[in-house]
Design an enzyme around this catalytic site. Structure first.
Site, PDB file in Angstrom:
ATOM      1  N   SER A  44       0.804  -1.233   0.000  1.00  0.00           N
ATOM      2  CA  SER A  44       0.000   0.000   0.000  1.00  0.00           C
ATOM      3  C   SER A  44       0.834   1.279   0.000  1.00  0.00           C
ATOM      4  CB  SER A  44      -0.928   0.014   1.207  1.00  0.00           C
ATOM      5  OG  SER A  44      -0.198  -0.193   2.398  1.00  0.00           O
ATOM      6  N   ASP A 336      -3.611   7.910   8.094  1.00  0.00           N
ATOM      7  CA  ASP A 336      -4.540   6.962   8.730  1.00  0.00           C
ATOM      8  C   ASP A 336      -3.786   6.197   9.815  1.00  0.00           C
ATOM      9  OD1 ASP A 336      -3.049   5.053   7.370  1.00  0.00           O
ATOM     10  OD2 ASP A 336      -4.639   4.502   5.954  1.00  0.00           O
ATOM     11  N   HIS A 339      -0.480   4.676   7.353  1.00  0.00           N
ATOM     12  CA  HIS A 339       0.195   5.287   6.206  1.00  0.00           C
ATOM     13  C   HIS A 339       0.510   6.763   6.433  1.00  0.00           C
ATOM     14  CE1 HIS A 339      -2.322   1.897   4.682  1.00  0.00           C
ATOM     15  NE2 HIS A 339      -1.150   1.573   4.178  1.00  0.00           N
TER      16      HIS A 339
END
Ligand SMILES: *[C@@H]1O[C@H](CO)[C@@H](O)[C@H](O)[C@H]1NC(C)=O
Ligand SMILES: *[C@@H]1O[C@H](CO)[C@@H](O)[C@H](O)[C@H]1NC(C)=O
Ligand SMILES: *[C@@H]1O[C@H](CO)[C@@H](O)[C@H](O)[C@H]1NC(C)=O
Ligand SMILES: *[C@@H]1O[C@H](CO)[C@@H](O)[C@H](O)[C@H]1NC(C)=O
Length: 372
Positions: A44, A336, A339
């Site tokens: 991610s 978040d 990240h």
């Protein structure tokens, strides 16, 4: 009605002869535009929307507030704005964002500056991320490159052999974090395997994956360290009494990163003509977290967005759909639960590109690599 597969080859030929411009680098001065683009593999931290097109995937960031500061809004990037790859691409003077592999429009002339194969939730091991549903493992990402993109690329460059083309591209690999957080520490891996043994296995598999890319013609590699995930809001929420960061998570990251850095020296003789750069994102991020104000940050422990916590049926990682966010994203280290914000990505990409410190980039920076 014609299917996509019938129309695509025609379209590609059209693009090859009409619009294709081999020189897309817009640099004027010093840079000789040796780097034509990037192929990106990983999780991610470098995914730019591949999971948007996967059915049954829980690892998606294609909704607000993700992308609140991104020109195109929510795009599947796991941050408020640009990720490290986007920023690195600008520093390399690439003309556009690298397209994501699973996007059906990533075909023909759009692939000539590279393709991003990364998938949020995925890992170096095939079974990593299974609990996030449909994710694309690193092995599968490399197969997608081999089976789909490489033949198209050779066609785009006038039937040249891949070995003549790929030496002008950077191969960026940012994977491994999920092999710990979504595999080892969930007890999916054999629980009697020590952290050391697990880390050595993961490193050996990554080494084989890099050699596979080298066999296709890849020569320039950028290996991203994994972050100090024990300092993330997600980790801190799970161990609320913890002072500072969650040590066992950071120990795992540090162990993997030490192997990754050694790999840069160890694998080179086995991959003739290759050059590799290790980007120590762990150190860069740790430096910010231990002294946020010195680098313009105010909050290094809370997420900027409202996160869906474990107690609410979430994972403690992703933002709540349509949830509230902090007003000034540039003050926060984490967007978040896991990240970093664009502001942090900017620091990482800038140092990756131009740092002269070998504990940040080893043995030299991405700018050096791209000039070779
Ligand atoms: C993952 O998504 C792709 C694309 O939609 C689909 O073809 C595939 O069957 C999905 N796999 C699983 C396990 O759901
Ligand atoms: C782990 O345990 C299994 C079953 O108890 C055993 O067969 C295996 O050899 C053990 N592996 C290691 C690395 O100790
Ligand atoms: C947002 O935070 C950054 C970094 O701390 C700061 O430079 C900037 O002035 C802030 N912007 C506003 C509007 O307060
Ligand atoms: C890398 O680039 C810097 C300038 O950014 C230069 O000073 C240095 O000598 C280069 N190092 C190598 C190994 O090419």
């Amino acid at each position: 009605m014609m299917t996509m597969s019938q129309t695509l080859p025609l379209l590609c030929v059209f693009l090859t002869f009409s619009f294709f411009t081999p020189s897309t680098c817009q640099s004027t001065e010093n840079h000789d535009c040796k780097t034509k683009g990037m192929f990106v593999f990983g999780s991610s931290l470098v995914d730019n929307g591949n999971n948007n097109f996967l059915t049954n995937s829980l690892a998606k960031a294609d909704f607000s507030p993700y992308g609140v500061d991104f020109p195109l809004g929510p795009s599947g990037r796991f941050t408020n704005g640009e990720n490290v790859i986007d920023i690195l691409g600008k520093k390399l003077k690439l003309s556009d964002y690298i397209p994501s592999f699973t996007d059906p429009s990533t075909r023909c002339g759009r692939i000539v500056n590279g393709v991003n194969f990364a998938s949020g939730g995925s890992g170096i091991l095939d079974d990593t991320g299974a609990l996030a549903g449909n994710v694309t493992s690193l092995n599968q990402q490399i197969s997608n490159f081999e089976k789909v993109t490489l033949p198209e690329l050779e066609l785009q460059f006038g039937n040249k052999n891949s070995k003549e083309i790929l030496s002008d591209f950077l191969f960026v690999v940012g994977s491994g974090g999920n092999d710990y957080s979504l595999n080892y520490f969930l007890g999916l891996a054999n629980t009697n395997v020590s952290l050391e043994a697990f880390t050595n296995t993961v490193t050996a598999i990554l080494s084989a994956q890099l050699k596979r890319l080298h066999e296709f013609g890849a020569r320039k590699f950028v290996l991203m360290a994994i972050n100090p995930n024990g300092c993330s809001p997600m980790a801190l929420a799970r161990v609320p009494t913890q002072e500072g960061c969650v040590e066992n998570l950071n120990r795992a990251s540090a162990m993997f990163n030490a192997n990754l850095k050694s790999l840069v020296d160890d694998i080179r003789p086995q991959m003739p003509g290759s050059n590799l750069v290790f980007v120590n994102a762990y150190k860069i991020l740790s430096d910010i977290i231990s002294s946020p104000r010195s680098q313009g940050f105010r909050d290094a422990s809370n997420s900027c967005c409202e996160v869906r916590q474990v107690s609410e049926g979430g994972t403690g990682i992703l933002c709540k759909r349509g949830g509230s966010i902090c007003s000034n994203r540039s003050e926060y280290v984490f967007f978040d639960g896991l990240h970093p914000t664009q502001a942090v990505n900017d620091v990482i990409a800038t140092k990756a590109f131009s740092s002269l410190l070998t504990d940040e980039v080893y043995p030299f920076n991405v700018d050096n690599l791209s000039q070779i």
